[in-house]
Design a protein around this motif. Structure first.
Motif, short mmCIF file in Angstrom:
data_model
loop_
_atom_site.label_atom_id
_atom_site.label_comp_id
_atom_site.label_asym_id
_atom_site.label_seq_id
_atom_site.Cartn_x
_atom_site.Cartn_y
_atom_site.Cartn_z
N SER A 274 0.83 -1.20 0.00
CA SER A 274 0.00 0.00 0.00
C SER A 274 0.87 1.25 0.00
O SER A 274 2.02 1.22 0.44
CB SER A 274 -0.92 0.00 1.22
N SER A 276 0.58 5.77 0.56
CA SER A 276 -0.20 6.79 1.26
C SER A 276 -1.19 7.50 0.33
O SER A 276 -0.91 7.72 -0.85
CB SER A 276 0.76 7.82 1.88
N ARG A 277 -2.33 7.90 0.91
CA ARG A 277 -3.30 8.70 0.17
C ARG A 277 -2.78 10.10 -0.11
O ARG A 277 -3.33 10.81 -0.96
CB ARG A 277 -4.62 8.79 0.95
N SER A 297 -4.81 9.07 -5.97
CA SER A 297 -4.00 9.01 -4.75
C SER A 297 -4.30 7.70 -4.00
O SER A 297 -5.40 7.17 -4.07
CB SER A 297 -4.32 10.19 -3.83
N GLY A 298 -3.31 7.23 -3.27
CA GLY A 298 -3.47 6.00 -2.51
C GLY A 298 -3.53 4.79 -3.40
O GLY A 298 -3.35 4.86 -4.62
N THR A 313 -7.14 0.66 -6.74
CA THR A 313 -7.73 1.64 -5.82
C THR A 313 -9.21 1.34 -5.68
O THR A 313 -9.83 0.80 -6.59
CB THR A 313 -7.54 3.08 -6.33
#
Length: 329
Positions: A274, A276-277, A297-298, A313
């Motif tokens: 994973s 980070s957002r 993002s993320g 995502t």
């Protein structure tokens, strides 16, 4: 008795100011008179369309030509399969044609307008019903169609013929119906090197896009937000991709589900990393599609056996979970 003005006999120097004073709608109408009129229109008044939309109905064709994107100045033209009703409005008379009053078939009429407006691409080609006139010859001459829409009332035979002709030059195909009678026929279409396939089949509750369909699809971008795949099937697709069992052309997949989605059921059995957002990534497509790139993002990265990377995502919007899958080049 009124004597017709011999416009086509004027010397070229005299024709230039005449064409410069003509409105665009009149230049296009004049170009439909004959091949000579078309050539003169192209020489003395160089029109340049910013976009052209074409709609196919059962009894007529509709074409809208826009010349300035920022002003959205559109000229609308209609070609009827039979004699148009008596038209009182003089402006509407200028934009309504039949083979009888233009001397052109529907196909030639459409080609003439595209030619004189120097149209390099069709913005929208909307197939709403099957026409009583043959336009497929013109479809075969189109070089670039940004979006092709197949609406639910478009007969299967006409939709399939159009798809066969224009799919290679279409950036995005939007289906509001599946015009194929058998699963085998549908999957043959899915394998045909499509660019962007966008399926909206909520109006056809009996249709089910299966995991097997997804496995054989080789579109660069695929939107299945109405495809009704469940979370288990989506998870199995990710596993198949990691094992290199999917077609390698797929770059971006969009899905949605009303089921509860979390890391355990969507990403179960996958080795993910994973990020980070707060970190934004930009994915760029290998060909011009509806957009050149997409930022997000993320997400979670996964790797295929050959070390090719993909990112997954997902997020909730209005009770639905939307899932995106990006296969990096």
């Amino acid at each position: 008795m009124t004597t017709p003005f011999p416009l086509l006999r004027l010397p070229r120097l005299a024709l230039l100011p005449v064409f410069q004073q003509m409105a665009s709608i009149d230049v296009i109408a004049f170009s439909l008179i004959s091949k000579k009129a078309r050539n003169l229109s192209k020489i003395f008044r160089k029109l340049s369309a910013s976009s052209v939309n074409v709609t196919v109905e059962s009894d007529h064709l509709y074409i809208c030509v826009e010349f300035e994107m920022w002003r959205q100045m559109g000229l609308k033209y209609y070609f009827y399969t039979e004699s148009a009703p008596q038209l009182v409005n003089a402006m509407f008379q200028k934009i309504t044609f039949t083979q009888e009053n233009s001397g052109l078939s529907a196909s030639k009429w459409l080609e003439r307008i595209l030619d004189v407006t120097n149209c390099e691409s069709i913005k929208h080609l909307d197939l709403k019903e099957s026409p009583l006139v043959d336009v497929c010859d013109t479809f075969g001459k189109l070089k670039n169609i940004r979006k092709l829409y197949i609406f639910k009332n478009c007969p299967n035979s006409f939709a399939k013929k159009a798809l066969e002709i224009v799919s290679p030059v279409t950036r995005e195909i939007i289906l509001f119906k599946i015009p194929f009678e058998t699963r085998e026929e549908f999957q043959t279409f899915l394998k045909s090197n499509l660019n962007y396939l966008n399926i909206h089949t909520s109006t056809f509750p009996t249709f089910k896009f299966t995991l097997e369909d997804l496995m054989v699809t080789n579109a660069l971008k695929l939107n299945l937000n109405d495809g009704k795949l469940n979370v288990k099937e989506i998870n199995q697709f990710f596993k198949n991709w990691m094992e290199n069992k999917c077609d390698p052309r797929l770059e971006h997949l969009e899905l949605s589900t009303s089921e509860d989605v979390d890391e355990n059921n969507l990403l179960g059995g996958l080795k993910t990393v994973s990020f980070s957002r707060d970190r934004e990534k930009t994915f760029r497509y290998s060909k011009p599609l509806d957009s050149p790139s997409h930022s997000f993002s993320g997400g979670y990265d996964i790797w295929r056996a050959d070390r090719k990377k993909a990112t997954i995502t997902f997020g909730d919007v209005w009770g639905m979970t939307f899932i995106s899958f990006y296969a990096w080049p």
